[in-house]
Design a protein around this motif. Structure first.
Motif, PDB file in Angstrom:
ATOM      1  N   ALA A  75       0.757  -1.110   0.031  1.00 50.29           N
ATOM      2  CA  ALA A  75       0.068   0.012   0.079  1.00 50.29           C
ATOM      3  C   ALA A  75       0.700   1.065   0.095  1.00 50.29           C
ATOM      4  CB  ALA A  75      -0.772   0.110   1.204  1.00 50.29           C
ATOM      5  N   CYS A  76       0.348   2.502  -0.363  1.00 47.33           N
ATOM      6  CA  CYS A  76       0.916   3.520  -0.204  1.00 47.33           C
ATOM      7  C   CYS A  76      -0.103   4.621  -0.036  1.00 47.33           C
ATOM      8  CB  CYS A  76       2.049   3.924  -1.419  1.00 47.33           C
ATOM      9  SG  CYS A  76       0.909   4.375  -2.802  1.00 47.33           S
ATOM     10  N   THR A  77       0.180   5.852   0.367  1.00 46.51           N
ATOM     11  CA  THR A  77      -0.442   6.946   0.635  1.00 46.51           C
ATOM     12  C   THR A  77       0.124   8.342   0.347  1.00 46.51           C
ATOM     13  OG1 THR A  77      -2.409   8.302   2.030  1.00 46.51           O
ATOM     14  CG2 THR A  77      -0.235   7.391   3.120  1.00 46.51           C
ATOM     15  N   ILE A  78      -0.511   9.381  -0.152  1.00 47.27           N
ATOM     16  CA  ILE A  78      -0.231  10.820  -0.391  1.00 47.27           C
ATOM     17  C   ILE A  78      -0.939  11.583   0.631  1.00 47.27           C
ATOM     18  CG2 ILE A  78       1.133  10.430  -2.729  1.00 47.27           C
ATOM     19  CD1 ILE A  78      -1.483  11.593  -3.816  1.00 47.27           C
ATOM     20  N   VAL A  79      -1.593  10.973   1.546  1.00 46.55           N
ATOM     21  CA  VAL A  79      -2.546  11.780   2.272  1.00 46.55           C
ATOM     22  C   VAL A  79      -1.761  12.655   3.376  1.00 46.55           C
ATOM     23  CG1 VAL A  79      -4.221  11.731   4.368  1.00 46.55           C
ATOM     24  CG2 VAL A  79      -4.622  10.210   2.160  1.00 46.55           C
ATOM     25  N   SER A  80      -0.619  12.043   3.702  1.00 43.13           N
ATOM     26  CA  SER A  80       0.102  12.740   4.875  1.00 43.13           C
ATOM     27  C   SER A  80       1.644  12.425   4.907  1.00 43.13           C
ATOM     28  CB  SER A  80      -0.323  12.618   6.078  1.00 43.13           C
ATOM     29  OG  SER A  80       0.394  13.081   7.274  1.00 43.13           O
ATOM     30  N   GLY A  81       2.461  13.451   4.933  1.00 47.57           N
ATOM     31  CA  GLY A  81       3.919  12.657   4.879  1.00 47.57           C
ATOM     32  C   GLY A  81       4.405  12.553   6.304  1.00 47.57           C
ATOM     33  N   LYS A  82       3.606  12.780   7.232  1.00 47.64           N
ATOM     34  CA  LYS A  82       3.773  12.261   8.721  1.00 47.64           C
ATOM     35  C   LYS A  82       3.796  10.733   8.921  1.00 47.64           C
ATOM     36  CE  LYS A  82       2.079  16.409  10.813  1.00 47.64           C
ATOM     37  NZ  LYS A  82       0.850  16.979  11.671  1.00 47.64           N
ATOM     38  N   LEU A  83       3.172  10.081   7.821  1.00 48.83           N
ATOM     39  CA  LEU A  83       3.400   8.470   8.051  1.00 48.83           C
ATOM     40  C   LEU A  83       4.514   7.927   7.413  1.00 48.83           C
ATOM     41  CD1 LEU A  83      -0.180   8.011   6.417  1.00 48.83           C
ATOM     42  CD2 LEU A  83       0.488   7.861   8.690  1.00 48.83           C
ATOM     43  N   TYR A  84       5.623   8.884   7.042  1.00 47.15           N
ATOM     44  CA  TYR A  84       6.700   8.410   6.436  1.00 47.15           C
ATOM     45  C   TYR A  84       8.017   8.727   7.199  1.00 47.15           C
ATOM     46  CZ  TYR A  84       4.272   7.502   1.877  1.00 47.15           C
ATOM     47  OH  TYR A  84       3.514   7.015   1.121  1.00 47.15           O
ATOM     48  N   ASN A  85       8.995   7.896   6.993  1.00 43.54           N
ATOM     49  CA  ASN A  85       9.845   7.645   7.887  1.00 43.54           C
ATOM     50  C   ASN A  85      11.287   8.397   7.584  1.00 43.54           C
ATOM     51  OD1 ASN A  85       8.962   4.579   8.456  1.00 43.54           O
ATOM     52  ND2 ASN A  85       8.838   5.965  10.133  1.00 43.54           N
ATOM     53  N   TYR A  86      11.631   8.239   6.361  1.00 44.40           N
ATOM     54  CA  TYR A  86      12.790   8.878   5.570  1.00 44.40           C
ATOM     55  C   TYR A  86      12.605   9.844   4.720  1.00 44.40           C
ATOM     56  CZ  TYR A  86      14.017   4.326   7.941  1.00 44.40           C
ATOM     57  OH  TYR A  86      14.163   3.138   9.030  1.00 44.40           O
ATOM     58  N   TRP A  87      13.485  10.594   4.490  1.00 45.39           N
ATOM     59  CA  TRP A  87      13.083  11.725   3.709  1.00 45.39           C
ATOM     60  C   TRP A  87      14.529  12.088   2.918  1.00 45.39           C
ATOM     61  CZ3 TRP A  87       8.815  14.169   2.484  1.00 45.39           C
ATOM     62  CH2 TRP A  87       7.636  13.865   3.363  1.00 45.39           C
ATOM     63  N   GLY A  88      14.477  12.504   1.750  1.00 41.46           N
ATOM     64  CA  GLY A  88      15.813  12.918   0.658  1.00 41.46           C
ATOM     65  C   GLY A  88      15.976  14.436   1.255  1.00 41.46           C
ATOM     66  N   GLN A  89      16.733  15.045   0.675  1.00 46.46           N
ATOM     67  CA  GLN A  89      16.974  16.527   0.903  1.00 46.46           C
ATOM     68  C   GLN A  89      16.266  17.232   0.084  1.00 46.46           C
ATOM     69  OE1 GLN A  89      19.017  14.587  -1.136  1.00 46.46           O
ATOM     70  NE2 GLN A  89      19.178  15.928  -2.778  1.00 46.46           N
ATOM     71  N   GLY A  90      15.814  16.653  -1.096  1.00 46.75           N
ATOM     72  CA  GLY A  90      14.815  17.393  -2.045  1.00 46.75           C
ATOM     73  C   GLY A  90      15.660  17.868  -3.273  1.00 46.75           C
ATOM     74  N   THR A  91      14.672  18.038  -4.443  1.00 44.58           N
ATOM     75  CA  THR A  91      15.613  18.492  -5.737  1.00 44.58           C
ATOM     76  C   THR A  91      14.252  19.669  -6.130  1.00 44.58           C
ATOM     77  OG1 THR A  91      16.357  18.024  -7.894  1.00 44.58           O
ATOM     78  CG2 THR A  91      14.493  16.697  -7.376  1.00 44.58           C
ATOM     79  N   GLN A  92      14.961  20.669  -6.581  1.00 42.56           N
ATOM     80  CA  GLN A  92      14.051  21.896  -7.078  1.00 42.56           C
ATOM     81  C   GLN A  92      13.706  21.809  -8.575  1.00 42.56           C
ATOM     82  OE1 GLN A  92      16.007  26.007  -7.666  1.00 42.56           O
ATOM     83  NE2 GLN A  92      14.351  26.567  -5.686  1.00 42.56           N
ATOM     84  N   VAL A  93      12.494  21.936  -8.755  1.00 47.47           N
ATOM     85  CA  VAL A  93      11.732  21.807 -10.017  1.00 47.47           C
ATOM     86  C   VAL A  93      11.143  23.409 -10.348  1.00 47.47           C
ATOM     87  CG1 VAL A  93      10.011  20.929 -11.684  1.00 47.47           C
ATOM     88  CG2 VAL A  93      11.386  19.699  -9.993  1.00 47.47           C
ATOM     89  N   THR A  94      11.675  23.932 -11.427  1.00 46.58           N
ATOM     90  CA  THR A  94      11.216  25.453 -12.002  1.00 46.58           C
ATOM     91  C   THR A  94      10.656  25.250 -13.321  1.00 46.58           C
ATOM     92  OG1 THR A  94      12.701  26.335 -10.447  1.00 46.58           O
ATOM     93  CG2 THR A  94      11.543  27.708 -12.234  1.00 46.58           C
ATOM     94  N   VAL A  95       9.401  25.558 -13.433  1.00 47.78           N
ATOM     95  CA  VAL A  95       8.803  25.474 -14.628  1.00 47.78           C
ATOM     96  C   VAL A  95       8.451  27.006 -15.236  1.00 47.78           C
ATOM     97  CG1 VAL A  95       6.708  24.707 -16.229  1.00 47.78           C
ATOM     98  CG2 VAL A  95       7.642  23.309 -14.090  1.00 47.78           C
ATOM     99  N   SER A  96       9.259  27.655 -15.977  1.00 48.13           N
ATOM    100  CA  SER A  96       9.092  28.795 -16.705  1.00 48.13           C
ATOM    101  C   SER A  96       9.420  29.089 -17.960  1.00 48.13           C
ATOM    102  CB  SER A  96       9.790  29.780 -15.577  1.00 48.13           C
ATOM    103  OG  SER A  96       9.869  31.198 -15.746  1.00 48.13           O
ATOM    104  N   SER A  97       9.119  29.965 -18.679  1.00 44.74           N
ATOM    105  CA  SER A  97       9.506  30.535 -19.929  1.00 44.74           C
ATOM    106  C   SER A  97      10.356  31.555 -19.807  1.00 44.74           C
ATOM    107  CB  SER A  97       8.386  30.754 -20.832  1.00 44.74           C
ATOM    108  OG  SER A  97       7.494  31.957 -19.986  1.00 44.74           O
TER     109      SER A  97
END
Length: 126
Positions: free
Chosen positions: A104-126
């Motif tokens: 199973a998986c859910t995207i309802v809440s991030g609080k259910l997850y234990n391990y996190w990455g540092q993130g990557t930035q996405v910019t959509v712009s002309s």
């Protein structure tokens, strides 16, 4: 040490595509549900997509359905988020996260997850 590392972010024009990767080290992803969340400055964190450990269950936010596809390659210990038809409102920092969850998986809440990455930035712009 358990670690998730995101990559693949960048600047792209509206309508373009990017593929984000989430690579795990220190543990195998086989039995872990993986989710992607995003958070833009001044906005709340939003669940984007998730995939169960088996890969048999996926979920998507309504805002990305039909445009984003999540997949996993357990042999490479990596989960991908293919993002097509990108819109300016997709601009955000994207984070992958993991929790034990073979069926199973859910995207309802991030609080259910234990391990996190540092993130990557996405910019959509002309």
């Amino acid at each position: 040490q358990l670690q998730l590392v995101e990559s693949g972010g960048g600047l792209v024009q509206p309508g373009g595509s990017l593929r984000l990767s989430c690579a795990a080290s220190g543990f195998t992803l086989d039995y872990y549900a993986i989710a992607w969340f995003r958070q833009a400055p001044g906005k709340e964190r939003e669940g984007v997509s998730c995939i169960s450990g088996s890969g048999g269950v996926t979920n998507y936010a309504d805002s990305v359905k039909g445009r984003f596809t999540i997949s996993r390659d357990n042999a490479k210990n990596t989960v991908y988020l293919q993002m097509n038809s990108l819109k300016p409102e997709d601009t955000s920092d994207y984070y992958c996260t993991a929790v034990f969850g073979p069926r199973a998986c859910t995207i309802v809440s991030g609080k259910l997850y234990n391990y996190w990455g540092q993130g990557t930035q996405v910019t959509v712009s002309s």
